[in-house]
Scaffold this active site. Sequence first.
Site, PDB file in Angstrom:
ATOM      1  N   SER A 142      44.308  45.221  36.974  1.00 15.62           N
ATOM      2  CA  SER A 142      42.984  45.751  37.303  1.00 15.62           C
ATOM      3  C   SER A 142      43.014  47.238  37.011  1.00 15.62           C
ATOM      4  O   SER A 142      44.093  47.834  36.901  1.00 15.62           O
ATOM      5  CB  SER A 142      42.730  45.526  38.797  1.00 15.62           C
ATOM      6  OG  SER A 142      41.682  46.338  39.280  1.00 15.62           O
ATOM      7  N   TYR A 155      44.469  46.706  48.148  1.00 17.75           N
ATOM      8  CA  TYR A 155      44.278  46.152  46.797  1.00 17.75           C
ATOM      9  C   TYR A 155      44.921  47.060  45.751  1.00 17.75           C
ATOM     10  O   TYR A 155      45.599  46.587  44.835  1.00 17.75           O
ATOM     11  CB  TYR A 155      42.783  45.982  46.508  1.00 17.75           C
ATOM     12  CG  TYR A 155      42.478  45.288  45.191  1.00 17.75           C
ATOM     13  CD1 TYR A 155      42.661  43.913  45.050  1.00 17.75           C
ATOM     14  CD2 TYR A 155      41.997  46.006  44.098  1.00 17.75           C
ATOM     15  CE1 TYR A 155      42.364  43.268  43.847  1.00 17.75           C
ATOM     16  CE2 TYR A 155      41.696  45.369  42.894  1.00 17.75           C
ATOM     17  CZ  TYR A 155      41.881  44.001  42.770  1.00 17.75           C
ATOM     18  OH  TYR A 155      41.593  43.372  41.586  1.00 17.75           O
TER      19      TYR A 155
HETATM   20  P1  NAD Z   1      37.505  34.515  41.453  1.00 19.04           P
HETATM   21  O1  NAD Z   1      37.520  34.437  42.938  1.00 19.04           O
HETATM   22  O2  NAD Z   1      36.270  34.100  40.728  1.00 19.04           O
HETATM   23  O3  NAD Z   1      38.735  33.696  40.880  1.00 19.04           O
HETATM   24  C1  NAD Z   1      39.987  33.702  41.541  1.00 19.04           C
HETATM   25  C2  NAD Z   1      40.488  32.277  41.712  1.00 19.04           C
HETATM   26  O4  NAD Z   1      41.757  32.346  42.370  1.00 19.04           O
HETATM   27  C3  NAD Z   1      39.574  31.403  42.580  1.00 19.04           C
HETATM   28  O5  NAD Z   1      39.275  30.191  41.909  1.00 19.04           O
HETATM   29  C4  NAD Z   1      40.417  31.138  43.827  1.00 19.04           C
HETATM   30  O6  NAD Z   1      40.192  29.846  44.385  1.00 19.04           O
HETATM   31  C5  NAD Z   1      41.836  31.284  43.300  1.00 19.04           C
HETATM   32  N1  NAD Z   1      42.793  31.599  44.366  1.00 19.04           N
HETATM   33  C6  NAD Z   1      42.709  32.575  45.297  1.00 19.04           C
HETATM   34  N2  NAD Z   1      43.760  32.527  46.119  1.00 19.04           N
HETATM   35  C7  NAD Z   1      44.539  31.495  45.700  1.00 19.04           C
HETATM   36  C8  NAD Z   1      45.759  30.946  46.157  1.00 19.04           C
HETATM   37  N3  NAD Z   1      46.394  31.444  47.223  1.00 19.04           N
HETATM   38  N4  NAD Z   1      46.269  29.898  45.482  1.00 19.04           N
HETATM   39  C9  NAD Z   1      45.630  29.361  44.408  1.00 19.04           C
HETATM   40  N5  NAD Z   1      44.470  29.847  43.942  1.00 19.04           N
HETATM   41  C10 NAD Z   1      43.930  30.903  44.580  1.00 19.04           C
HETATM   42  O7  NAD Z   1      37.847  36.048  41.114  1.00 19.04           O
HETATM   43  P2  NAD Z   1      38.182  36.794  39.711  1.00 19.04           P
HETATM   44  O8  NAD Z   1      37.467  38.082  39.762  1.00 19.04           O
HETATM   45  O9  NAD Z   1      38.034  35.902  38.566  1.00 19.04           O
HETATM   46  O10 NAD Z   1      39.743  37.146  39.952  1.00 19.04           O
HETATM   47  C11 NAD Z   1      40.762  36.865  39.025  1.00 19.04           C
HETATM   48  C12 NAD Z   1      41.697  38.068  38.902  1.00 19.04           C
HETATM   49  O11 NAD Z   1      40.983  39.157  38.317  1.00 19.04           O
HETATM   50  C13 NAD Z   1      42.274  38.595  40.214  1.00 19.04           C
HETATM   51  O12 NAD Z   1      43.650  38.876  40.031  1.00 19.04           O
HETATM   52  C14 NAD Z   1      41.497  39.887  40.425  1.00 19.04           C
HETATM   53  O13 NAD Z   1      42.229  40.812  41.211  1.00 19.04           O
HETATM   54  C15 NAD Z   1      41.322  40.345  39.000  1.00 19.04           C
HETATM   55  N6  NAD Z   1      40.280  41.337  38.758  1.00 19.04           N
HETATM   56  C16 NAD Z   1      38.995  41.085  39.105  1.00 19.04           C
HETATM   57  C17 NAD Z   1      38.031  42.060  38.905  1.00 19.04           C
HETATM   58  C18 NAD Z   1      36.606  41.842  39.299  1.00 19.04           C
HETATM   59  O14 NAD Z   1      35.838  42.823  39.381  1.00 19.04           O
HETATM   60  N7  NAD Z   1      36.176  40.623  39.563  1.00 19.04           N
HETATM   61  C19 NAD Z   1      38.389  43.282  38.317  1.00 19.04           C
HETATM   62  C20 NAD Z   1      39.712  43.500  37.940  1.00 19.04           C
HETATM   63  C21 NAD Z   1      40.651  42.516  38.172  1.00 19.04           C
END
Ligand code: NAD
Length: 264
Positions: A142, A155
């Site tokens: 991130s 975070y």
């Molecule tokens: P999201 O919630 O849409 O997807 C995350 C998925 O991870 C979900 O389907 C959830 O069920 C699953 N999950 C969570 N905890 C879990 C566990 N203990 N075991 C198995 N599955 C689990 O969110 P996203 O934004 O797509 O996140 C994906 C990655 O992107 C993360 O690492 C997040 O930190 C990173 N990220 C997101 C953003 C943003 O703004 N959305 C920005 C930078 C980085």
Amino acid sequence: GWLEGSAVLVTGGASGLGRAIVERFVDEGARVVVFDRSKDKLDGIAADLKGAVRTVSGDVTSFADNVRACTVAEEEFGGLDTFVGNAGLWDFNRSLLDTPADALADGFDELFAVNVKGYLLGAKAAAPLLRRASGSIVFTLSNAAFYPGGGGPMYTAAKHAALGLVRQLAYELAPYTRVNAVAPGGLATDLRGPDAMGLADRSLTQELPINQILTEHSALRRAVRPQDAVGPYVLLASRESVITTGTVIDISTFGIPQRRPPAD
Ligand code: NAD
């Protein structure tokens, strides 16, 4: 496709960025195990992508569940070429001063268990298969892996810790297995937070006008859809990156200072 015939495991692959990675990898010719704890979202992606994916319901904080997901890749696809560690939680910018101490302590344990221990245990489970395939790991970081202000202290610390995993595992797993990462900035997804902080049922897109913030305050002034962020994953997983390890592709634009909009 860039990933023709390759076998891939994506954690958190049933939603948001992970789901966009799965869809694109399938388009590029990969077969993908989608490992997630949300049964509903797994059913959704299985219905949409049918034969190209296998789904595994489990928790990335459990080593046994990580092994189970790897075993599905081995049994169904004959091995594993790429492990994408992506499942994560966010702390919804909860600050040090405004968070009660017990929520800080319990929230930390829950968030680090997913965002850091989950990556470590996934890498541990996948490492033997990746070595056999001369494969690679790609982690989702991130902007918070490099810059303040993309979350609260837990975070930001967790994403900095995951950057440490990229560097240490690239060192330890060389010369057999490459380890790299992608650092996206904000994305409109269903990203959730720790239950211990009352954030398990909140979603990033509920909490913030994320697309408006990105359009007004990111260097390229555009909202980023998850599918716009997946190109670097394809590149790092592909043969084009055979000499690339220990790197992060930072697509967050957070390193570019804010410029006044052109007067037009
Ligand atoms: P999201 O919630 O849409 O997807 C995350 C998925 O991870 C979900 O389907 C959830 O069920 C699953 N999950 C969570 N905890 C879990 C566990 N203990 N075991 C198995 N599955 C689990 O969110 P996203 O934004 O797509 O996140 C994906 C990655 O992107 C993360 O690492 C997040 O930190 C990173 N990220 C997101 C953003 C943003 O703004 N959305 C920005 C930078 C980085």
